[in-house]
Design an enzyme around this catalytic site. Structure first.
Site, PDB file in Angstrom:
ATOM      1  N   MET A   9     -12.839  29.785  66.876  1.00  0.00           N
ATOM      2  CA  MET A   9     -12.383  29.094  65.668  1.00  0.00           C
ATOM      3  C   MET A   9     -11.552  30.064  64.813  1.00  0.00           C
ATOM      4  O   MET A   9     -11.736  31.259  64.941  1.00  0.00           O
ATOM      5  CB  MET A   9     -13.580  28.596  64.867  1.00  0.00           C
ATOM      6  CG  MET A   9     -14.515  27.712  65.655  1.00  0.00           C
ATOM      7  SD  MET A   9     -13.721  26.270  66.329  1.00  0.00           S
ATOM      8  CE  MET A   9     -13.792  25.177  64.928  1.00  0.00           C
TER       9      MET A   9
ATOM     10  N   GLY B  28     -18.792  29.033  59.813  1.00  0.00           N
ATOM     11  CA  GLY B  28     -17.849  28.737  60.884  1.00  0.00           C
ATOM     12  C   GLY B  28     -16.811  27.795  60.315  1.00  0.00           C
ATOM     13  O   GLY B  28     -17.125  26.997  59.447  1.00  0.00           O
ATOM     14  N   CYS B  29     -15.568  27.930  60.739  1.00  0.00           N
ATOM     15  CA  CYS B  29     -14.573  26.963  60.265  1.00  0.00           C
ATOM     16  C   CYS B  29     -14.842  25.658  60.987  1.00  0.00           C
ATOM     17  O   CYS B  29     -15.276  25.654  62.117  1.00  0.00           O
ATOM     18  CB  CYS B  29     -13.180  27.443  60.569  1.00  0.00           C
ATOM     19  SG  CYS B  29     -12.809  28.933  59.697  1.00  0.00           S
ATOM     20  N   ILE B  30     -14.584  24.575  60.309  1.00  0.00           N
ATOM     21  CA  ILE B  30     -14.926  23.291  60.898  1.00  0.00           C
ATOM     22  C   ILE B  30     -13.716  22.665  61.576  1.00  0.00           C
ATOM     23  O   ILE B  30     -12.628  22.907  61.155  1.00  0.00           O
ATOM     24  CB  ILE B  30     -15.428  22.316  59.828  1.00  0.00           C
ATOM     25  CG1 ILE B  30     -15.377  22.993  58.457  1.00  0.00           C
ATOM     26  CG2 ILE B  30     -16.826  21.907  60.120  1.00  0.00           C
ATOM     27  CD1 ILE B  30     -15.143  22.120  57.354  1.00  0.00           C
TER      28      ILE B  30
END
Lengths: 413, 105
Positions: free
Chosen positions: A158, B103-105
């Site tokens: 991510m 966490g990036c979504i």
């Protein structure tokens, strides 16, 4: 002569920003210039459908300047760097442009070469991505040739654009192979660096349930270290292996290259670390970032750019008027998750509130977190809305920047 | 709010055991958490990462991801996994007494 706003990038966020500003300000008050390096605006949500033959690649591409309102200057140029002190953007082949306000909207860039072996043997053959148009077309051909074996969908790390798209790909692959009558010959695996199918607990639970029901294996906390295209193996940094015959990989993402060449503009991944609520660069009040280019812990999705845009235009207006900023972006994101068989589910969330069940945008509306045919139709209708309403900078009635609370059911995770 | 006792002191943690008040953390607490996570000895290289995690948290309000750690901490991603085999970002955050990295979504 009014102030000059320079918008770098004419994708979803940049185009909407230019058009919204043009609608809000007269040409004598504000000069707007948009810079981009090519003329192809790709409807990115459509990339998901190309591999399955559900969208034609050429239908997803339109001219960038044609999406901009009259009175917005378009400059086609490659950006070399931004000099924040001189408030100037330098172009790669010479020339420069000065700004009073800068909006960075150059999105995210795919970095497949940063993962060992990803662009090595097999790249474009049995290792593909659908995150750009050539990749999506290549994957369409690869799927057509595929007669059975192991298919793995893997997110390298991510952040990535549209974090639900890889899940949607897995759901659609299940549907696609069933339709072709070979689903029993295909093993489907979904590998993610996250500790669940999604980061937010309630949604992760629902989406894992969907994977299970569709017979898709879930591999979590898998950070992609190496791709062995020849041997058909994905290897994580902690040395676990996922075998494949066809790997659908979402490569690492970074910000635009010029951001790295511009001192003080970007973070270590090339995204612009703006304030999460004002979208303004700390210590540089005349610089804003929007959409995928912004280094925020919000989803990189078009809906986020749309919701940010409302706040951004207000903030720019207040900045130009010498007033303190009050526009406050809450991280609102909204996605249709296609689940195959003409169904989809809708999720709606922000920085603080995870996707919850209920209805959107109010107590009466589309169901949230629940598969429906209506949500699938919503997803399909969205393409028209994108070109004819969102890009031109129109607001959607009843759907504002702030995440709606009415209609949501708060459940413990 | 759950709590945990490290180095004889009661501290609030979240459901997964991450510190919610990083200012309560001390180095001996870090050593004890590391042991509980199966890392018997914290070497200088471990401490490089742990201190970097705390600095990043102080500056940005969230711990870095593995990829950012690999780019900026001076320790490669491969070595990070050798030092913290069960997921460096999360393990190091837990030992460093900072909340779970978003966490990036």
């Amino acid at each position: 002569m009014g102030k000059h706003i320079v918008i770098l990038g004419s994708g979803t966020a940049g185009t909407m920003t230019a058009n919204r500003l043009r609608r809000a300000y007269d040409e004598s008050e504000l000069r707007i210039t948009v810079v981009d390096q090519d003329d192809s605006h790709v409807y990115q949500p459509g990339l998901l459908f190309v591999p399955f033959g559900l969208a034609q690649p050429h239908a997803l591409v339109r001219s960038r300047p044609h999406q901009l309102h009259d009175g917005v200057d378009y400059r086609r140029a490659r950006i070399d760097r931004v000099d924040l002190d001189a408030r100037t953007v330098y172009f790669a082949v010479g020339g420069w442009i000065a700004y009073d306000v800068l909006v960075v909207a150059t999105g995210a860039r795919l970095l497949p070469e940063e993962t060992e072996g990803l662009t090595g043997p097999g790249w474009g053959e049995n290792v593909l991505t659908f995150y750009d148009l050539p990749g999506a077309v290549g994957l369409h051909h690869a799927l057509e040739r595929f007669e059975g074996g192991r298919v793995v969908v893997d997110v390298a790390d991510m952040p990535v654009k549209c974090p639900v798209a890889p899940l949607e790909f897995a759901f659609l692959a299940d549907w696609y192979f069933q339709r072709r009558g070979i689903r029993d010959r295909v093993e489907l695996t979904y590998a993610t660096p996250l500790d669940g199918a999604f980061t937010k607990p309630v949604a992760a639970k629902a989406l894992s349930g969907l994977l299970e029901r569709k017979g898709i294996e879930l591999v979590t906390e898998f950070t992609l270290g190496e791709v062995d295209g020849k041997g058909g193996r994905l290897v994580s940094y902690d040395e676990r292996e996922v075998p494949f015959d066809l790997a659908v990989v979402v490569p690492l993402h970074g910000g635009a290259e010029y951001v790295e060449r511009s001192p003080g503009l970007g973070d270590e991944l090339g995204f612009v670390p703006v304030d999460p609520h004002t979208l303004q660069l700390p210590d540089r009040p005349e610089v804003f970032a929007i959409g995928d280019a912004a280094g925020l812990s919000a989803s990189k999705a078009g809906s986020v750019a749309h919701f940010e845009g409302e706040v951004l235009v207000r903030n720019i207006g207040r900045f130009l008027a010498g007033q303190p900023l009050d526009g406050s972006f809450d991280g609102h994101a909204n996605c249709f998750v296609e689940t195959g068989f003409h169904r989809a589910l809708l999720i709606d969330f922000n920085y603080d509130t995870e996707p919850l069940p209920g209805h959107f945008p109010g107590p009466v509306g589309l169901p949230l977190m629940k598969e429906s045919h209506a949500a699938h139709l919503g997803k399909l209708a969205f393409e028209w809305l994108y070109w004819h309403s969102l890009l031109p900078g129109r607001e959607l009635p009843g759907i504002g920047s702030a995440m709606p609370e009415r209609g949501k059911i708060h459940l413990p995770a | 709010m759950p709590t945990a006792t490290y180095d004889g002191t009661l501290v609030p943690v979240d459901d997964e055991g991450f510190f919610t008040e990083p200012e309560r953390w001390t180095e001996p607490m870090g050593e004890q958490i590391a042991k509980e996570l199966g890392i018997d000895t914290l070497t200088d290289r471990h401490w490089t990462v742990i201190r970097f995690m705390r600095e990043q948290y102080a500056a940005k309000g969230t711990g870095p991801t593995v990829r950012v750690l690999g780019k900026t901490s001076g320790v490669s991603v491969k070595e990070l996994y050798q030092l913290f085999p069960k997921g460096p970002a999360k393990t190091a955050a837990k030992i460093a007494g900072i909340p779970k990295p978003r966490g990036c979504i």
